[in-house]
Design a protein around this motif. Structure first.
Motif, PDB file in Angstrom:
ATOM      1  N   UNK B  23     -38.216  -4.644 -55.737  1.00 16.60           N
ATOM      2  CA  UNK B  23     -37.455  -3.465 -56.183  1.00 16.60           C
ATOM      3  C   UNK B  23     -37.861  -2.234 -55.376  1.00 16.60           C
ATOM      4  N   UNK B  24     -39.173  -2.055 -55.211  1.00 17.75           N
ATOM      5  CA  UNK B  24     -39.659  -0.874 -54.477  1.00 17.75           C
ATOM      6  C   UNK B  24     -39.120  -0.870 -53.054  1.00 17.75           C
ATOM      7  N   UNK B  25     -39.159  -2.048 -52.427  1.00 16.03           N
ATOM      8  CA  UNK B  25     -38.688  -2.144 -51.039  1.00 16.03           C
ATOM      9  C   UNK B  25     -37.184  -1.849 -50.974  1.00 16.03           C
ATOM     10  N   UNK B  26     -36.462  -2.384 -52.017  1.00 15.56           N
ATOM     11  CA  UNK B  26     -34.992  -2.174 -52.048  1.00 15.56           C
ATOM     12  C   UNK B  26     -34.668  -0.678 -52.150  1.00 15.56           C
ATOM     13  N   UNK B  32     -28.597  -0.593 -53.385  1.00 13.61           N
ATOM     14  CA  UNK B  32     -28.411  -0.903 -54.811  1.00 13.61           C
ATOM     15  C   UNK B  32     -28.624  -2.410 -54.990  1.00 13.61           C
ATOM     16  N   UNK B  33     -28.770  -2.843 -56.242  1.00 13.15           N
ATOM     17  CA  UNK B  33     -28.872  -4.286 -56.498  1.00 13.15           C
ATOM     18  C   UNK B  33     -27.587  -4.981 -56.025  1.00 13.15           C
ATOM     19  N   UNK B  45     -26.991 -10.424 -60.888  1.00 15.97           N
ATOM     20  CA  UNK B  45     -27.829 -10.586 -62.091  1.00 15.97           C
ATOM     21  C   UNK B  45     -29.099 -11.367 -61.739  1.00 15.97           C
ATOM     22  N   UNK B  46     -28.995 -12.242 -60.745  1.00 22.11           N
ATOM     23  CA  UNK B  46     -30.200 -12.975 -60.291  1.00 22.11           C
ATOM     24  C   UNK B  46     -31.174 -11.991 -59.653  1.00 22.11           C
ATOM     25  N   UNK B  47     -30.643 -11.090 -58.796  1.00 21.41           N
ATOM     26  CA  UNK B  47     -31.509 -10.092 -58.158  1.00 21.41           C
ATOM     27  C   UNK B  47     -32.205  -9.242 -59.235  1.00 21.41           C
TER      28      UNK B  47
END
Lengths: 81, 81
Positions: B23-26, B32-33, B45-47
Motif C-alpha cells: 500500500x505504501x509503495x502504491x 489508486x487500487x 478487491x483482491x488488491x
C-alpha cells in the motif's frame, strides 16, 4: 489458483530461480530436503517441487522456509531477481 | 491451501506488514487500487485484501505487483521483515 501449466515463460523462469535459491541455501546449510521438510512442517515432495520451480509458493511458505534456512524471505527473492 | 482463519498471530502480522508495504509503495507511486488492479490484471478487491493482509499472496502475484510498482518483490518482503 493458477495451475502450473498456465504460467508464462518469464513466470516459470522466476519460479525456477526462486527454487534454485532455496536449494542453494539449503545445501549451504547442509540440510537434506527431508530435514528441511521436518523443520518447516512442509511435505518433502512439496519442498522438492518448490526447488524445481514447479510451485507458485505463497508468502508464508517462503517465510517458513527462510526461517528454517536462517535467512530472510527477501534474501531468497533477491537471488531470484 | 490454508484458509486465512488458520494463520498464527505471527503469520497474520507478517501478511499485514507485507500488505502495508504494498500500500505504501502504491501511494508513493500515486496509484489508486483501481489503477494498480488495471496494471496487474488482478481484481481490485483482491488488491485491497492483499493490502489489508488478508491474503497469503503468491510469489508470482507479489512479483506482478512489484513490477507494476516499479520495485522488486524482495523490496516488498524486506519492508515486511
Amino acid at each position: 489458483m493458477r495451475m502450473s501449466g498456465n504460467y508464462t515463460k518469464q513466470e516459470r523462469t522466476f519460479l525456477k530461480r526462486l527454487g534454485k535459491a532455496i536449494k542453494e541455501r539449503r545445501t549451504q546449510e547442509g540440510l537434506s530436503q527431508e530435514r528441511l521438510a521436518e523443520l518447516t512442517g512442509l511435505h518433502r515432495t512439496y519442498v522438492g517441487s518448490v526447488e524445481r520451480g514447479e510451485r507458485n509458493i505463497s508468502a508464508l511458505n517462503t517465510k517458513v522456509l527462510a526461517d528454517a534456512l536462517g535467512c530472510q524471505a527477501s534474501d531468497l527473492f533477491r537471488s531470484a531477481e
